[in-house]
Scaffold this motif. Structure first.
Motif, PDB file in Angstrom:
ATOM      1  N   ILE A  65      82.531  23.556  28.725  1.00 29.32           N
ATOM      2  CA  ILE A  65      83.106  23.843  30.040  1.00 29.32           C
ATOM      3  C   ILE A  65      82.449  24.540  30.788  1.00 29.32           C
ATOM      4  O   ILE A  65      82.060  24.648  31.871  1.00 29.32           O
ATOM      5  CB  ILE A  65      84.315  24.822  29.692  1.00 29.32           C
ATOM      6  CG1 ILE A  65      85.415  23.970  29.335  1.00 29.32           C
ATOM      7  CG2 ILE A  65      84.585  25.635  31.041  1.00 29.32           C
ATOM      8  CD1 ILE A  65      86.741  24.725  28.759  1.00 29.32           C
ATOM      9  N   ALA A  66      81.189  25.344  30.145  1.00 25.73           N
ATOM     10  CA  ALA A  66      79.929  26.070  30.700  1.00 25.73           C
ATOM     11  C   ALA A  66      79.081  25.011  31.254  1.00 25.73           C
ATOM     12  O   ALA A  66      78.552  25.333  32.415  1.00 25.73           O
ATOM     13  CB  ALA A  66      79.193  26.754  29.528  1.00 25.73           C
ATOM     14  N   GLN A  67      78.724  23.921  30.643  1.00 23.11           N
ATOM     15  CA  GLN A  67      77.929  22.787  31.280  1.00 23.11           C
ATOM     16  C   GLN A  67      78.632  22.269  32.475  1.00 23.11           C
ATOM     17  O   GLN A  67      78.105  22.078  33.679  1.00 23.11           O
ATOM     18  CB  GLN A  67      77.635  21.829  30.222  1.00 23.11           C
ATOM     19  CG  GLN A  67      76.776  22.107  29.286  1.00 23.11           C
ATOM     20  CD  GLN A  67      76.483  21.245  28.134  1.00 23.11           C
ATOM     21  OE1 GLN A  67      77.505  20.084  28.173  1.00 23.11           O
ATOM     22  NE2 GLN A  67      75.493  21.232  27.270  1.00 23.11           N
ATOM     23  N   LEU A  68      79.951  21.994  32.484  1.00 22.98           N
ATOM     24  CA  LEU A  68      80.713  21.696  33.518  1.00 22.98           C
ATOM     25  C   LEU A  68      80.879  22.717  34.805  1.00 22.98           C
ATOM     26  O   LEU A  68      80.513  22.186  36.009  1.00 22.98           O
ATOM     27  CB  LEU A  68      82.145  21.207  33.249  1.00 22.98           C
ATOM     28  CG  LEU A  68      83.121  20.601  34.315  1.00 22.98           C
ATOM     29  CD1 LEU A  68      82.522  19.373  34.859  1.00 22.98           C
ATOM     30  CD2 LEU A  68      84.432  20.690  33.915  1.00 22.98           C
ATOM     31  N   GLY A  69      81.002  23.883  34.494  1.00 19.81           N
ATOM     32  CA  GLY A  69      80.999  24.758  35.358  1.00 19.81           C
ATOM     33  C   GLY A  69      79.528  25.155  36.195  1.00 19.81           C
ATOM     34  O   GLY A  69      79.156  25.168  37.117  1.00 19.81           O
ATOM     35  N   ALA A  70      78.404  24.927  35.275  1.00 20.56           N
ATOM     36  CA  ALA A  70      76.903  25.111  35.796  1.00 20.56           C
ATOM     37  C   ALA A  70      76.594  23.885  36.806  1.00 20.56           C
ATOM     38  O   ALA A  70      76.205  23.987  38.022  1.00 20.56           O
ATOM     39  CB  ALA A  70      76.101  25.221  34.706  1.00 20.56           C
ATOM     40  N   GLY A  71      77.146  22.790  36.492  1.00 19.56           N
ATOM     41  CA  GLY A  71      77.001  21.464  37.278  1.00 19.56           C
ATOM     42  C   GLY A  71      77.658  21.480  38.576  1.00 19.56           C
ATOM     43  O   GLY A  71      77.319  21.195  39.667  1.00 19.56           O
ATOM     44  N   ILE A  72      78.835  22.103  38.457  1.00 19.14           N
ATOM     45  CA  ILE A  72      79.927  21.994  39.718  1.00 19.14           C
ATOM     46  C   ILE A  72      79.010  23.260  40.571  1.00 19.14           C
ATOM     47  O   ILE A  72      79.113  23.119  41.740  1.00 19.14           O
ATOM     48  CB  ILE A  72      81.261  22.438  39.334  1.00 19.14           C
ATOM     49  CG1 ILE A  72      81.953  21.137  38.841  1.00 19.14           C
ATOM     50  CG2 ILE A  72      82.057  22.813  40.632  1.00 19.14           C
ATOM     51  CD1 ILE A  72      83.087  21.538  38.263  1.00 19.14           C
ATOM     52  N   GLY A  73      78.850  24.499  40.041  1.00 15.80           N
ATOM     53  CA  GLY A  73      78.138  25.407  40.854  1.00 15.80           C
ATOM     54  C   GLY A  73      76.897  24.960  41.406  1.00 15.80           C
ATOM     55  O   GLY A  73      76.621  25.402  42.719  1.00 15.80           O
ATOM     56  N   ALA A  74      75.945  24.254  40.757  1.00 16.96           N
ATOM     57  CA  ALA A  74      74.534  23.823  41.348  1.00 16.96           C
ATOM     58  C   ALA A  74      75.106  22.920  42.318  1.00 16.96           C
ATOM     59  O   ALA A  74      74.394  22.854  43.389  1.00 16.96           O
ATOM     60  CB  ALA A  74      74.054  23.275  40.208  1.00 16.96           C
ATOM     61  N   GLY A  75      75.918  21.883  42.320  1.00 14.01           N
ATOM     62  CA  GLY A  75      76.486  21.103  43.391  1.00 14.01           C
ATOM     63  C   GLY A  75      76.952  21.579  44.606  1.00 14.01           C
ATOM     64  O   GLY A  75      76.576  21.071  45.735  1.00 14.01           O
ATOM     65  N   LEU A  76      77.918  22.669  44.218  1.00 13.77           N
ATOM     66  CA  LEU A  76      78.441  23.533  45.580  1.00 13.77           C
ATOM     67  C   LEU A  76      77.333  24.024  46.286  1.00 13.77           C
ATOM     68  O   LEU A  76      77.529  24.121  47.371  1.00 13.77           O
ATOM     69  CB  LEU A  76      79.535  24.184  45.061  1.00 13.77           C
ATOM     70  CG  LEU A  76      80.808  23.570  44.689  1.00 13.77           C
ATOM     71  CD1 LEU A  76      81.811  24.529  44.105  1.00 13.77           C
ATOM     72  CD2 LEU A  76      81.505  22.763  45.729  1.00 13.77           C
ATOM     73  N   THR A  77      76.455  24.610  45.450  1.00 12.56           N
ATOM     74  CA  THR A  77      75.269  25.241  46.064  1.00 12.56           C
ATOM     75  C   THR A  77      74.317  24.262  47.084  1.00 12.56           C
ATOM     76  O   THR A  77      74.061  24.734  48.105  1.00 12.56           O
ATOM     77  CB  THR A  77      74.512  26.017  44.981  1.00 12.56           C
ATOM     78  OG1 THR A  77      75.186  26.810  44.459  1.00 12.56           O
ATOM     79  CG2 THR A  77      73.266  26.636  45.943  1.00 12.56           C
ATOM     80  N   ALA A  78      74.031  23.312  46.625  1.00 12.50           N
ATOM     81  CA  ALA A  78      73.300  22.337  47.255  1.00 12.50           C
ATOM     82  C   ALA A  78      74.174  21.862  48.637  1.00 12.50           C
ATOM     83  O   ALA A  78      73.456  21.842  49.716  1.00 12.50           O
ATOM     84  CB  ALA A  78      73.100  21.055  46.559  1.00 12.50           C
ATOM     85  N   ILE A  79      75.442  21.475  48.322  1.00 14.49           N
ATOM     86  CA  ILE A  79      76.223  20.888  49.417  1.00 14.49           C
ATOM     87  C   ILE A  79      76.189  22.125  50.687  1.00 14.49           C
ATOM     88  O   ILE A  79      76.052  21.867  51.839  1.00 14.49           O
ATOM     89  CB  ILE A  79      77.613  20.670  49.111  1.00 14.49           C
ATOM     90  CG1 ILE A  79      77.496  19.242  48.133  1.00 14.49           C
ATOM     91  CG2 ILE A  79      78.642  20.533  50.323  1.00 14.49           C
ATOM     92  CD1 ILE A  79      78.801  18.903  47.632  1.00 14.49           C
ATOM     93  N   GLY A  80      76.427  23.168  50.139  1.00 15.36           N
ATOM     94  CA  GLY A  80      76.437  24.673  50.891  1.00 15.36           C
ATOM     95  C   GLY A  80      75.355  24.905  51.709  1.00 15.36           C
ATOM     96  O   GLY A  80      75.273  25.075  53.176  1.00 15.36           O
ATOM     97  N   ALA A  81      74.006  24.613  51.157  1.00 13.26           N
ATOM     98  CA  ALA A  81      72.876  24.878  51.729  1.00 13.26           C
ATOM     99  C   ALA A  81      72.569  23.801  52.749  1.00 13.26           C
ATOM    100  O   ALA A  81      71.937  24.173  53.840  1.00 13.26           O
ATOM    101  CB  ALA A  81      71.755  25.055  50.449  1.00 13.26           C
TER     102      ALA A  81
END
Length: 83
Positions: free
Chosen positions: A14-30
């Motif tokens: 779950i930590a890996q999934l959360g980190a991946g989703i967080g990084a992806g959302l950050t890239a999309i937002g930027a």
């Protein structure tokens, strides 16, 4: 004992999934933020061509700040992944 090991493995997944989703959302937002900055700057330059130098300078500064925040968020996601 076996259930504790399974629980730890699930938490790591779950930590890996959360980190991946967080990084992806950050890239999309930027990407969306910098795109909005660029389009607004081009519209402003089209409306007032004599201020193009000031508009471009401000656009670059704001884009750099957005990239800095995005990089910080990705680093936080990676730290959450490996800590």
């Amino acid at each position: 004992m076996l259930s504790l090991i399974m629980l730890q493995a699930a938490a790591a997944g779950i930590a890996q999934l959360g980190a991946g989703i967080g990084a992806g959302l950050t890239a999309i937002g930027a990407g969306l933020g910098i795109g909005k900055i660029g389009s607004s700057a081009m519209e402003a330059i089209a409306r007032q061509p004599e201020a193009k130098g000031d508009i471009r300078m401000n656009m670059i500064i704001i884009a750099a700040l957005v990239e800095g925040v995005a990089l910080f968020a990705v680093i936080v996601c990676l730290l959450c992944l490996f800590m």
